[in-house]
Motif scaffolding. Structure first.
Motif, PDB file in Angstrom:
ATOM      1  N   GLY A   8      -5.761  30.925 -41.050  1.00 15.01           N
ATOM      2  CA  GLY A   8      -7.147  30.487 -41.079  1.00 15.01           C
ATOM      3  C   GLY A   8      -7.801  30.771 -42.417  1.00 15.01           C
ATOM      4  O   GLY A   8      -8.484  29.918 -42.996  1.00 15.01           O
ATOM      5  N   LEU A   9      -7.582  31.966 -42.954  1.00 12.10           N
ATOM      6  CA  LEU A   9      -8.146  32.320 -44.250  1.00 12.10           C
ATOM      7  C   LEU A   9      -7.513  31.512 -45.370  1.00 12.10           C
ATOM      8  O   LEU A   9      -8.175  31.106 -46.320  1.00 12.10           O
ATOM      9  N   ASP A  10      -6.219  31.256 -45.251  1.00 12.17           N
ATOM     10  CA  ASP A  10      -5.519  30.503 -46.277  1.00 12.17           C
ATOM     11  C   ASP A  10      -5.989  29.059 -46.328  1.00 12.17           C
ATOM     12  O   ASP A  10      -5.910  28.409 -47.364  1.00 12.17           O
ATOM     13  N   SER A  11      -6.459  28.532 -45.207  1.00  9.07           N
ATOM     14  CA  SER A  11      -6.952  27.158 -45.190  1.00  9.07           C
ATOM     15  C   SER A  11      -8.291  27.035 -45.900  1.00  9.07           C
ATOM     16  O   SER A  11      -8.755  25.928 -46.176  1.00  9.07           O
ATOM     17  N   GLY A  12      -8.928  28.182 -46.193  1.00  8.23           N
ATOM     18  CA  GLY A  12     -10.170  28.157 -46.953  1.00  8.23           C
ATOM     19  C   GLY A  12     -11.343  28.835 -46.285  1.00  8.23           C
ATOM     20  O   GLY A  12     -12.441  28.869 -46.848  1.00  8.23           O
ATOM     21  N   ALA A  13     -11.151  29.387 -45.092  1.00 12.05           N
ATOM     22  CA  ALA A  13     -12.249  30.076 -44.411  1.00 12.05           C
ATOM     23  C   ALA A  13     -12.596  31.371 -45.147  1.00 12.05           C
ATOM     24  O   ALA A  13     -11.736  32.006 -45.748  1.00 12.05           O
ATOM     25  N   ASP A  14     -13.868  31.749 -45.108  1.00 11.45           N
ATOM     26  CA  ASP A  14     -14.310  32.988 -45.744  1.00 11.45           C
ATOM     27  C   ASP A  14     -14.184  34.180 -44.811  1.00 11.45           C
ATOM     28  O   ASP A  14     -14.047  35.314 -45.260  1.00 11.45           O
ATOM     29  N   ASP A  15     -14.268  33.925 -43.517  1.00 11.93           N
ATOM     30  CA  ASP A  15     -14.211  35.007 -42.543  1.00 11.93           C
ATOM     31  C   ASP A  15     -13.660  34.445 -41.236  1.00 11.93           C
ATOM     32  O   ASP A  15     -13.531  33.225 -41.076  1.00 11.93           O
ATOM     33  N   TYR A  16     -13.344  35.349 -40.316  1.00 12.54           N
ATOM     34  CA  TYR A  16     -12.614  34.998 -39.104  1.00 12.54           C
ATOM     35  C   TYR A  16     -13.125  35.890 -37.991  1.00 12.54           C
ATOM     36  O   TYR A  16     -13.129  37.106 -38.128  1.00 12.54           O
ATOM     37  N   ILE A  17     -13.606  35.311 -36.891  1.00 15.54           N
ATOM     38  CA  ILE A  17     -14.119  36.119 -35.792  1.00 15.54           C
ATOM     39  C   ILE A  17     -13.425  35.707 -34.494  1.00 15.54           C
ATOM     40  O   ILE A  17     -13.184  34.516 -34.257  1.00 15.54           O
ATOM     41  N   ILE A  18     -13.063  36.700 -33.701  1.00 12.05           N
ATOM     42  CA  ILE A  18     -12.249  36.464 -32.503  1.00 12.05           C
ATOM     43  C   ILE A  18     -13.130  36.366 -31.257  1.00 12.05           C
ATOM     44  O   ILE A  18     -14.020  37.182 -31.048  1.00 12.05           O
ATOM     45  N   LYS A  19     -12.860  35.354 -30.426  1.00  9.06           N
ATOM     46  CA  LYS A  19     -13.519  35.249 -29.121  1.00  9.06           C
ATOM     47  C   LYS A  19     -12.888  36.257 -28.160  1.00  9.06           C
ATOM     48  O   LYS A  19     -11.671  36.449 -28.189  1.00  9.06           O
ATOM     49  N   PRO A  20     -13.674  36.848 -27.262  1.00 11.89           N
ATOM     50  CA  PRO A  20     -15.141  36.818 -27.219  1.00 11.89           C
ATOM     51  C   PRO A  20     -15.716  37.761 -28.261  1.00 11.89           C
ATOM     52  O   PRO A  20     -15.089  38.756 -28.627  1.00 11.89           O
ATOM     53  N   PHE A  21     -16.901  37.464 -28.748  1.00  9.24           N
ATOM     54  CA  PHE A  21     -17.517  38.293 -29.769  1.00  9.24           C
ATOM     55  C   PHE A  21     -18.983  38.512 -29.424  1.00  9.24           C
ATOM     56  O   PHE A  21     -19.596  37.745 -28.675  1.00  9.24           O
TER      57      PHE A  21
END
Length: 225
Positions: free
Chosen positions: A91-104
């Motif tokens: 996910g980060l390699d595709s260009g996202a700046d951050d990553y949050i996991i459900k549920p949050f």
């Protein structure tokens, strides 16, 4: 008022996020599939994008990659139920700046947004528009990287890492510091991901007949000198 694009196919979650963001003063638009979300992302002017990973029509990673082809600076937070290290790195390699996991907790999402906005504001307030080191030139306003006038294609993460090194010439940066500066405090990524991205970056900026631009300092981290 900051404008958020929410690309999430789970309608109840999308509505929940939308209401919470509106309560915090954000102006929101929701898309429930990847293709429409991509169209909105490319056509509009957004302050941040909240992007689900598993989407109908076009998955979140592909949406993110296509956004990054035209916009390397807009903050993107990827939202997903997948929590493996491989999924987070992808996910980060595709260009996202951050990553949050459900549920949050919505408070965590808001905190991550504020963190990203602070980083964008810090970059925008910097009067320097060009970074140079030896044969490398980075044009900050256009996010273009050149070496001997040849454009080098970098991912969002590689670009952020290079800018961090070129803003700290001759300063040894630990893996923890790099993780904070490039990925952010709240990321769930392990520090060994820094090593992976340094290798990616070296492969693109180094020549076979010259030494590394980025040097390893054993037991500490890396330095550009």
């Amino acid at each position: 008022m900051s404008k958020l694009l929410i690309i999430e196919d789970e309608k109840s979650l999308a509505r929940f996020i939308e209401l919470e963001m509106q309560h915090e003063g954000y102006k929101t638009t929701v898309a429930t599939d990847g293709r429409i979300g991509l169209q909105l992302a490319l056509a509009g002017s957004w302050d941040a994008i909240l992007l689900d990973l598993l989407l109908p029509e076009l998955n979140g990673m592909e949406v993110c990659r296509r956004i990054r082809q035209t916009n390397k600076t807009i903050p993107i937070i990827m939202i997903t139920a997948r929590d493996s290290v491989l999924d987070r790195v992808s996910g980060l390699d595709s260009g996202a700046d951050d990553y949050i996991i459900k549920p949050f907790a919505i408070e965590e999402l808001l905190a991550r947004l504020r963190s990203l906005f602070r980083r964008v504001e810090a970059l925008q307030s910097n009067e320097v528009t060009i970074l140079t080191f030896k044969e490398l030139v980075v044009e900050l306003e256009s996010c273009v990287v050149r070496k001997r006038d040849v454009v080098i294609s970098l991912t969002k993460r590689e670009y952020d890492l290079l800018v961090t090194f070129m803003s700290n010439i001759n300063i040894v940066l630990s893996r923890e510091v790099l993780l904070n500066k490039v990925w952010g405090y709240s990321t769930g990524v392990e520090t060994n991901v820094v090593d992976v991205y340094v290798r990616y970056l070296r492969n693109k900026i180094d020549d076979q007949n010259e030494g590394h631009y980025i040097h390893t300092v054993r037991g500490i981290g890396y330095v550009m000198r």
